[in-house]
Design an enzyme around this catalytic site. Sequence first.
Site, PDB file in Angstrom:
ATOM      1  CG  HIS A  20      -1.840  -1.194   1.297  1.00 40.73           C
ATOM      2  ND1 HIS A  20      -2.895  -1.401   0.439  1.00 40.73           N
ATOM      3  CD2 HIS A  20      -1.806  -2.273   2.122  1.00 40.73           C
ATOM      4  CE1 HIS A  20      -3.493  -2.545   0.739  1.00 40.73           C
ATOM      5  NE2 HIS A  20      -2.853  -3.091   1.744  1.00 40.73           N
ATOM      6  CG  HIS A  21       4.123   1.560   1.037  1.00 41.73           C
ATOM      7  ND1 HIS A  21       5.105   0.721   1.539  1.00 41.73           N
ATOM      8  CD2 HIS A  21       3.236   1.731   2.045  1.00 41.73           C
ATOM      9  CE1 HIS A  21       4.817   0.398   2.786  1.00 41.73           C
ATOM     10  NE2 HIS A  21       3.683   0.996   3.107  1.00 41.73           N
TER      11      HIS A  21
END
Length: 482
Positions: free
Chosen positions: A418-419
């Site tokens: 989730h980056h």
Amino acid sequence: MLLIEAGAEAADPDIWNPAAWPLLQGRDYDWDYRTEPQAGTAGRVHRWARGRLVGGSSCLHAMGYMRGHPSDYQAWADTTGDSRWSWEGLLPVFQAIEDHPLGGDGIHGKEGPLPVYLPADEVSPVARAFIEAGASLGLPRLQGHNNGEMIGVTPNSLNIRDGRRVTVADAWLTPAVRSRPNLTILTQARVRRLKLDGNQVCSLEIVGRQGLVEAFADQVVLCAGALESPALLMRSGIGPQGKLDAAGVGCVIDMPGVGRNLQDHLLGAGNFYAARKPVPPSRLQHSESMAYMRAGTFAANGQPEIVVGCGIAPIVSECFQAPAAGTAYSLLFGITHPTSRGSIGISGAEIGDRLIIDPAYLQTGRDRELFRQALEAARAVGHRDELADWRERELLPGTLNSVAEIDDFVAQSVITHHHPCGTCRMGKDADAVVDSDLRLKALDNLFIVDASIMPSLTSGPIHAAVLAIAETFARTVAYDMV
């Protein structure tokens, strides 16, 4: 000042329950994007959770707060030619953000708006055994990940206070700030496109509960994230001409860099173990310790290359069957600086047209080789005697007899960390989208302040870096705009 938010105010009580964060994905305040099928991950489509509410993705993420390694930011300073983006330049910025238990030591911040919590007694006994296993292999013991040393073992630093998540809205949009007469927060509204007049944005077309309205502003700060910021530019005719032509959007400003340079961290989920005895539920947020290291060694220092994390819950990709909670645990594994680069595109001119998200996962040989070494490191930790009281047997991956079998397992096991970042990167070169002041190079009055401007990933979760970007902008550029 007008603050425009696509979602509503945060109201779901689960948001503030640290252990509930995986359950938030897919709810109505999650954008829940889908990537294109990824050749590097066995043709899989990956779901990307992003927050659609006041506070954004800080309402959904796993609450890890890790600044990164000084070398991460030296790359930013070199790319921009601006020392503000170096570790030394950002140190006072990080300190201003943080309320850290070690604050006042010259490294960590004290009495800033965002708590940085160092867990102690509530750390899972499985995570404690994981930390001991890493230390027995030569990894240094650290007090958190935020003093410039990343390689080592430690419980994760978390944005938690009194057992509750603290979002960026909780920290910065306090009642005193919300009551300011010069601030209006417009929720459940989206910017359809930017309208240009020469080299300036003259107005914004906004779609919301009130229908279609136009808002005029002297200065515009775009904070829509690594996906929606480039998408809005492209819907407005700013971006690569070929992509705009394919989407049926007239090209007003040809900027080939918009939407390129997409990066994301992947984690293998995972190296998986059946438990010898019941695993107590996490009292934090399930993923309690990340051990950063160089590839092929546990004793080196410097900028990390790979990471192994301890998942108290059974965390696996959708390709594998997870057993009941309490019966197993996971060691996650990944690389810190992938060299694969993807892109964001639009499929049409309207806000309802889907985004074309292609992270190009695992497209370089270097990324695949480092993932092999990350899996090897995870298994080395997982089989140590320090974990023997918890380990009944390894469930995944089992016997792997060739590089091809290792790569196939990695391709099936990896999930997003989730980056996403990098799609409107800053830099001094001609292809960079924004300059070191975060001003869009083609326009005088449009700034981008979010993860899209990051030239490259930091070593760990990017939340701390994004906050430092915002604070730097507020201290230098925004202050001069007032």
